[in-house]
Design a protein around this motif. Structure first.
Motif, short mmCIF file in Angstrom:
data_model
loop_
_atom_site.label_atom_id
_atom_site.label_comp_id
_atom_site.label_asym_id
_atom_site.label_seq_id
_atom_site.Cartn_x
_atom_site.Cartn_y
_atom_site.Cartn_z
N GLU A 115 0.85 -1.19 0.00
CA GLU A 115 0.00 0.00 0.00
C GLU A 115 0.89 1.24 0.00
O GLU A 115 1.88 1.30 0.73
N PRO A 116 0.54 2.21 -0.83
CA PRO A 116 1.36 3.43 -0.88
C PRO A 116 1.21 4.24 0.40
O PRO A 116 0.20 4.12 1.11
N ARG A 120 -0.54 11.27 -0.87
CA ARG A 120 -0.38 11.56 -2.29
C ARG A 120 -1.61 11.17 -3.10
O ARG A 120 -1.57 11.11 -4.32
N GLU A 121 -2.71 10.95 -2.40
CA GLU A 121 -3.95 10.53 -3.06
C GLU A 121 -4.39 11.53 -4.13
O GLU A 121 -4.99 11.16 -5.13
N HIS A 122 -4.11 12.79 -3.92
CA HIS A 122 -4.52 13.84 -4.86
C HIS A 122 -3.69 13.82 -6.16
O HIS A 122 -4.03 14.50 -7.11
N LEU A 123 -2.62 13.04 -6.18
CA LEU A 123 -1.73 12.99 -7.35
C LEU A 123 -1.85 11.71 -8.16
O LEU A 123 -1.37 11.67 -9.29
N VAL A 124 -2.43 10.69 -7.60
CA VAL A 124 -2.39 9.38 -8.24
C VAL A 124 -3.77 8.83 -8.52
O VAL A 124 -4.77 9.24 -7.92
N GLU A 125 -3.80 7.91 -9.44
CA GLU A 125 -5.01 7.12 -9.73
C GLU A 125 -4.70 5.69 -9.35
O GLU A 125 -3.71 5.13 -9.84
N ARG A 126 -5.49 5.11 -8.48
CA ARG A 126 -5.27 3.71 -8.09
C ARG A 126 -5.98 2.80 -9.08
O ARG A 126 -7.05 3.10 -9.55
N TYR A 127 -5.39 1.66 -9.38
CA TYR A 127 -6.03 0.67 -10.26
C TYR A 127 -5.92 -0.69 -9.65
O TYR A 127 -5.30 -0.90 -8.64
#
Length: 127
Positions: A115-116, A120-127
């Motif tokens: 898990e990251p 930084r949730e506002h910068l990434v897209e989880r898949y």
């Protein structure tokens, strides 16, 4: 054929033979003095017979599917998706070849998913 093409085809044959559990065909892709290295476990296997046996005896009903191969003179990198039952993981393998186009070295990296870190949730897209 060029050495790049030869080694790439050898690596493709390596993965096809491993998936088919055709250990005679698998052995034909390897130099007699092949060296297999697993940096994460600090293990090294030397020689064709031992490396074939290592793969033949590997436990579980595993399957490998090539996602991508990148080749250049003398070396090939493969990204493979591996499943063992319902579990799925990825492996990145670095292959070196000898003058005959056989695999003389393999270095495997088996990254574990994690898990990251937060923030930084506002910068990434989880898949």
């Amino acid at each position: 054929m060029t050495p790049v093409t030869d080694l790439r085809k050898t690596v493709e044959s390596f993965w096809a033979a491993a998936e088919a559990r055709d250990w005679a065909a698998f052995a034909k892709t390897l130099a007699d003095d092949v060296v297999y290295t697993l940096p994460q476990t600090r293990e090294r296997i030397r020689g064709k017979e031992t490396y074939v046996r290592f793969n033949r005896e590997y436990p579980g009903d595993w399957h490998a599917r090539i996602e991508r191969i990148v080749a250049e003179p003398g070396q090939v990198v493969s990204w493979v998706r591996v499943t063992v039952g319902p579990e799925e993981t990825h492996a990145v393998s670095f292959f070196t070849g000898d003058e005959r186009g056989l695999i003389s070295g393999v270095v495997d990296f088996w990254p574990e998913p994690y898990e990251p870190p937060a923030g930084r949730e506002h910068l990434v897209e989880r898949y």
